[in-house]
Design a protein around this motif. Structure first.
Motif, PDB file in Angstrom:
ATOM      1  N   ASP A   5       3.465 -27.501  42.634  1.00 24.79           N
ATOM      2  CA  ASP A   5       3.236 -26.207  43.273  1.00 24.79           C
ATOM      3  C   ASP A   5       3.213 -25.045  42.275  1.00 24.79           C
ATOM      4  O   ASP A   5       2.883 -23.927  42.641  1.00 24.79           O
ATOM      5  CB  ASP A   5       4.326 -25.933  44.315  1.00 24.79           C
ATOM      6  N   LEU A   6       3.586 -25.295  41.022  1.00 27.70           N
ATOM      7  CA  LEU A   6       3.639 -24.235  40.020  1.00 27.70           C
ATOM      8  C   LEU A   6       2.244 -23.864  39.544  1.00 27.70           C
ATOM      9  O   LEU A   6       1.373 -24.733  39.413  1.00 27.70           O
ATOM     10  CB  LEU A   6       4.446 -24.688  38.805  1.00 27.70           C
ATOM     11  N   PRO A   7       2.031 -22.585  39.235  1.00 26.74           N
ATOM     12  CA  PRO A   7       0.770 -22.226  38.577  1.00 26.74           C
ATOM     13  C   PRO A   7       0.673 -23.007  37.254  1.00 26.74           C
ATOM     14  O   PRO A   7       1.690 -23.209  36.574  1.00 26.74           O
ATOM     15  CB  PRO A   7       0.911 -20.722  38.319  1.00 26.74           C
ATOM     16  N   ILE A   8      -0.503 -23.435  36.893  1.00 29.76           N
ATOM     17  CA  ILE A   8      -0.689 -24.296  35.726  1.00 29.76           C
ATOM     18  C   ILE A   8      -0.168 -23.636  34.449  1.00 29.76           C
ATOM     19  O   ILE A   8       0.428 -24.302  33.585  1.00 29.76           O
ATOM     20  CB  ILE A   8      -2.166 -24.755  35.584  1.00 29.76           C
ATOM     21  N   GLY A   9      -0.346 -22.327  34.314  1.00 27.24           N
ATOM     22  CA  GLY A   9       0.143 -21.631  33.123  1.00 27.24           C
ATOM     23  C   GLY A   9       1.659 -21.720  32.995  1.00 27.24           C
ATOM     24  O   GLY A   9       2.185 -21.931  31.900  1.00 27.24           O
ATOM     25  N   LEU A  10       2.373 -21.576  34.109  1.00 28.36           N
ATOM     26  CA  LEU A  10       3.826 -21.680  34.093  1.00 28.36           C
ATOM     27  C   LEU A  10       4.263 -23.108  33.787  1.00 28.36           C
ATOM     28  O   LEU A  10       5.198 -23.334  33.015  1.00 28.36           O
ATOM     29  CB  LEU A  10       4.414 -21.218  35.432  1.00 28.36           C
ATOM     30  N   LEU A  11       3.579 -24.075  34.351  1.00 29.94           N
ATOM     31  CA  LEU A  11       3.901 -25.482  34.084  1.00 29.94           C
ATOM     32  C   LEU A  11       3.692 -25.816  32.605  1.00 29.94           C
ATOM     33  O   LEU A  11       4.537 -26.463  31.980  1.00 29.94           O
ATOM     34  CB  LEU A  11       3.051 -26.401  34.965  1.00 29.94           C
ATOM     35  N   VAL A  12       2.592 -25.349  32.037  1.00 29.70           N
ATOM     36  CA  VAL A  12       2.326 -25.601  30.621  1.00 29.70           C
ATOM     37  C   VAL A  12       3.378 -24.899  29.762  1.00 29.70           C
ATOM     38  O   VAL A  12       3.888 -25.477  28.796  1.00 29.70           O
ATOM     39  CB  VAL A  12       0.895 -25.152  30.235  1.00 29.70           C
ATOM     40  N   ALA A  13       3.745 -23.666  30.114  1.00 26.79           N
ATOM     41  CA  ALA A  13       4.756 -22.932  29.348  1.00 26.79           C
ATOM     42  C   ALA A  13       6.105 -23.646  29.399  1.00 26.79           C
ATOM     43  O   ALA A  13       6.778 -23.787  28.370  1.00 26.79           O
ATOM     44  CB  ALA A  13       4.887 -21.504  29.868  1.00 26.79           C
ATOM     45  N   ARG A 129      -5.968 -33.605  24.755  1.00 30.27           N
ATOM     46  CA  ARG A 129      -6.341 -32.619  23.734  1.00 30.27           C
ATOM     47  C   ARG A 129      -7.487 -31.736  24.234  1.00 30.27           C
ATOM     48  O   ARG A 129      -7.477 -30.508  24.050  1.00 30.27           O
ATOM     49  CB  ARG A 129      -6.750 -33.303  22.435  1.00 30.27           C
ATOM     50  N   ARG A 130      -8.469 -32.350  24.857  1.00 30.14           N
ATOM     51  CA  ARG A 130      -9.614 -31.600  25.385  1.00 30.14           C
ATOM     52  C   ARG A 130      -9.169 -30.622  26.462  1.00 30.14           C
ATOM     53  O   ARG A 130      -9.563 -29.451  26.482  1.00 30.14           O
ATOM     54  CB  ARG A 130     -10.672 -32.549  25.937  1.00 30.14           C
ATOM     55  N   LEU A 131      -8.315 -31.084  27.368  1.00 29.85           N
ATOM     56  CA  LEU A 131      -7.831 -30.232  28.462  1.00 29.85           C
ATOM     57  C   LEU A 131      -7.007 -29.058  27.937  1.00 29.85           C
ATOM     58  O   LEU A 131      -7.151 -27.922  28.409  1.00 29.85           O
ATOM     59  CB  LEU A 131      -7.019 -31.048  29.466  1.00 29.85           C
ATOM     60  N   LEU A 132      -6.156 -29.317  26.963  1.00 33.36           N
ATOM     61  CA  LEU A 132      -5.355 -28.234  26.397  1.00 33.36           C
ATOM     62  C   LEU A 132      -6.250 -27.206  25.707  1.00 33.36           C
ATOM     63  O   LEU A 132      -6.036 -25.991  25.847  1.00 33.36           O
ATOM     64  CB  LEU A 132      -4.304 -28.795  25.431  1.00 33.36           C
ATOM     65  N   VAL A 136      -6.736 -23.131  26.615  1.00 35.92           N
ATOM     66  CA  VAL A 136      -6.705 -22.045  25.642  1.00 35.92           C
ATOM     67  C   VAL A 136      -7.983 -21.213  25.752  1.00 35.92           C
ATOM     68  O   VAL A 136      -7.930 -19.974  25.809  1.00 35.92           O
ATOM     69  CB  VAL A 136      -6.520 -22.578  24.207  1.00 35.92           C
ATOM     70  N   GLU A 137      -9.104 -21.892  25.824  1.00 36.96           N
ATOM     71  CA  GLU A 137     -10.385 -21.176  25.950  1.00 36.96           C
ATOM     72  C   GLU A 137     -10.399 -20.343  27.234  1.00 36.96           C
ATOM     73  O   GLU A 137     -10.810 -19.185  27.222  1.00 36.96           O
ATOM     74  CB  GLU A 137     -11.546 -22.168  25.953  1.00 36.96           C
ATOM     75  N   ASN A 138      -9.941 -20.935  28.330  1.00 44.70           N
ATOM     76  CA  ASN A 138      -9.934 -20.220  29.619  1.00 44.70           C
ATOM     77  C   ASN A 138      -8.996 -19.015  29.606  1.00 44.70           C
ATOM     78  O   ASN A 138      -9.197 -18.075  30.376  1.00 44.70           O
ATOM     79  CB  ASN A 138      -9.523 -21.158  30.750  1.00 44.70           C
ATOM     80  N   SER A 139      -7.978 -19.059  28.760  1.00 43.70           N
ATOM     81  CA  SER A 139      -7.001 -17.969  28.731  1.00 43.70           C
ATOM     82  C   SER A 139      -7.500 -16.730  27.990  1.00 43.70           C
ATOM     83  O   SER A 139      -6.923 -15.649  28.106  1.00 43.70           O
ATOM     84  CB  SER A 139      -5.689 -18.435  28.101  1.00 43.70           C
ATOM     85  N   GLN A 140      -8.584 -16.886  27.234  1.00 44.76           N
ATOM     86  CA  GLN A 140      -9.099 -15.774  26.430  1.00 44.76           C
ATOM     87  C   GLN A 140      -9.841 -14.779  27.323  1.00 44.76           C
ATOM     88  O   GLN A 140     -10.530 -15.174  28.256  1.00 44.76           O
ATOM     89  CB  GLN A 140     -10.038 -16.296  25.331  1.00 44.76           C
TER      90      GLN A 140
END
Length: 142
Positions: A5-13, A129-132, A136-140
């Motif tokens: 249920d977490l936003p993906i950015g928070l889960l990755v962090a 690796r591709r997904l990560l 990063v690209e999507n965060s720009q």
């Protein structure tokens, strides 16, 4: 809140913080830290010999690097010398003790990497690796 249920950015962090702590613990078990590993491995490549180059390679500001280097010099792992051609530049080199610690840390880092990849095949690691990279690209900003 469940991980699903977490936003993906928070889960990755959160994941990054957990992995960062675990990696530091793994390196500490053989007498090092992530900061030490980054400095020693940057020196080992031979490409980053000045404090400025090292700071850029390690991803820290020069005052932070100076603090790390002070500790490494006290521990006998590196030496610093003024560049005879430019007295404002300090050259940093590994000592024999620094070389030995680098080798221990390299083995530890490789073992940790292997542990992280356990249960994943080469295609899954490549996809991760591709997904990560895509995140990063999507965060720009656009």
């Amino acid at each position: 809140m469940a991980a699903a249920d977490l936003p993906i950015g928070l889960l990755v962090a959160r994941t990054a913080k957990e992995l960062d702590r675990a990696f530091d613990d793994h390196l500490a078990a053989v007498g090092g830290s992530k900061a030490t590993w980054l400095v020693l491995s940057s020196l080992k490549t031979g490409e980053h010999r000045t404090q400025g180059e090292l700071a850029d390679a390690v991803g820290v500001r020069q005052p932070t690097l100076t603090h790390h280097l002070d500790g490494l010099v006290r521990a006998g792992l590196v030496t610093r010398e003024r560049d005879p051609g430019n007295r404002r530049v300090q050259r940093v080199t590994l000592t024999d003790s620094g070389e030995a610690l680098f080798l221990r840390l390299r083995r530890s880092a490789a073992a940790f990497d292997g542990r992280l990849k356990a249960g994943l095949d080469e295609d899954e690691v490549a996809e991760l690796r591709r997904l990560l990279a895509q995140l990063v690209e999507n965060s720009q900003p656009d």
